[in-house]
Design a protein around this motif. Sequence first.
Motif, PDB file in Angstrom:
ATOM      1  N   TRP A  95       9.238   1.120  -5.744  1.00 28.73           N
ATOM      2  CA  TRP A  95       9.506   0.137  -4.704  1.00 28.73           C
ATOM      3  C   TRP A  95       9.701  -1.248  -5.315  1.00 28.73           C
ATOM      4  N   ASP A  96      10.374  -2.130  -4.589  1.00 32.45           N
ATOM      5  CA  ASP A  96      10.537  -3.508  -5.056  1.00 32.45           C
ATOM      6  C   ASP A  96       9.205  -4.255  -4.936  1.00 32.45           C
ATOM      7  N   SER A  97       9.138  -5.413  -5.557  1.00 35.92           N
ATOM      8  CA  SER A  97       7.878  -6.162  -5.627  1.00 35.92           C
ATOM      9  C   SER A  97       7.352  -6.555  -4.251  1.00 35.92           C
ATOM     10  N   PHE A 103       2.467  -3.215   0.851  1.00 34.09           N
ATOM     11  CA  PHE A 103       1.857  -1.884   0.910  1.00 34.09           C
ATOM     12  C   PHE A 103       0.374  -1.941   0.549  1.00 34.09           C
ATOM     13  N   VAL A 104       0.041  -2.593  -0.562  1.00 34.03           N
ATOM     14  CA  VAL A 104      -1.353  -2.641  -1.014  1.00 34.03           C
ATOM     15  C   VAL A 104      -2.225  -3.345   0.026  1.00 34.03           C
ATOM     16  N   GLN A 105      -1.751  -4.476   0.524  1.00 32.51           N
ATOM     17  CA  GLN A 105      -2.539  -5.213   1.512  1.00 32.51           C
ATOM     18  C   GLN A 105      -2.728  -4.374   2.785  1.00 32.51           C
ATOM     19  N   GLY A 106      -1.687  -3.686   3.204  1.00 35.28           N
ATOM     20  CA  GLY A 106      -1.767  -2.871   4.407  1.00 35.28           C
ATOM     21  C   GLY A 106      -2.697  -1.693   4.267  1.00 35.28           C
ATOM     22  N   ALA A 107      -2.858  -1.204   3.039  1.00 37.69           N
ATOM     23  CA  ALA A 107      -3.679  -0.010   2.812  1.00 37.69           C
ATOM     24  C   ALA A 107      -5.174  -0.314   2.795  1.00 37.69           C
ATOM     25  N   ILE A 153       0.676 -11.498  -7.372  1.00 34.09           N
ATOM     26  CA  ILE A 153       1.160 -10.619  -8.447  1.00 34.09           C
ATOM     27  C   ILE A 153       2.569 -10.116  -8.137  1.00 34.09           C
ATOM     28  N   TYR A 154       2.790  -9.739  -6.874  1.00 33.42           N
ATOM     29  CA  TYR A 154       4.081  -9.159  -6.492  1.00 33.42           C
ATOM     30  C   TYR A 154       4.998 -10.152  -5.780  1.00 33.42           C
TER      31      TYR A 154
END
Length: 317
Positions: A95-97, A103-107, A153-154
């Motif tokens: 996936w793009d940055s 994604f990480v925050q949502g998880a 970071i992203y």
Amino acid sequence: MEYFILSTNVLFPVLVMIVIGYILKKTGLADEDFVSKSSTLVFKVALPAAMFYNTVNSKTEFNFDMDTWEFLIVTCGCLLATFFAAFYIAKKSKWDSKTKGAFVQGAYRSNYVIIGYVIIENLFGDIAMLKMSLLAVFVIPLYNILAVVILTIYNPNNKEINIGGIIGNIARNPLIIGIMTGFIFKTMNIPIPVFANNTLSLLKGIATPLALINIGSMFSVNIDIGYRKPMLTAVAIKTILKPLLFTALAVALGFRDHTLGVMFIVFATPTAASSFIMAKAMNSNETLASNIVVISTTISFITIFTGISVLKYLGLF
């Protein structure tokens, strides 16, 4: 049937308020200006007042014993484990940055204070509210720190992480101020005048309904299928894997009753609406962030309903 009725009584009012928010949006009564101003009112006034009120009026005594520390360490440790697992998945993906950060925050990030607050209050009453407030002192800063780190970071613009700015924002967070002030008043036995306590009670009364209406007003059926894989992966982690694995771990470690209930709700509540706001502000994938909030909130009612029913049936709380 008894556990079905209990779960329904706990969750149905929450769902109804969210549906009302969605209807108000569709009829034009909850427009963007209303949601913006009322969200500010909830975050800066009503919820801090509710946290303060619940803390100082709790009949449970504040006690930092080993059981409390174990509760805090295990819960925060599970949240960190979720963050690093999602970070690993994002790192290995193509996936793009912007998508990786959202994604990480949502998880990992939960709507613990808003949705969790009303569920815990309906499920356990006053006995669990002090523990919830205590956990919030640790969880809210943890959520915000991790969000800033991962979105930085992203961030395609590659800005440096401002540690001083993060600490300053946490110290000025109205929820943290409300909770910490409440703990100071409670531990020092500072009396609250009746008129002030009654005023706080009125503010507390508008916090959760208005917050839930605002959540409902941001719902949309227009889900971008282009982000289907990261969206469904984040939702599966947030609403299924996280509560299932970590609640089982909590049971194995001996947590029971309202303490286990608070932990389960922290693990099972959907992705926080604030994740969308942060994603938009920090140049992340705001469309994906919004989709994760909507889908996780919808599915979480099924998983929370199931979890409460099963845990009650097993006699664990």
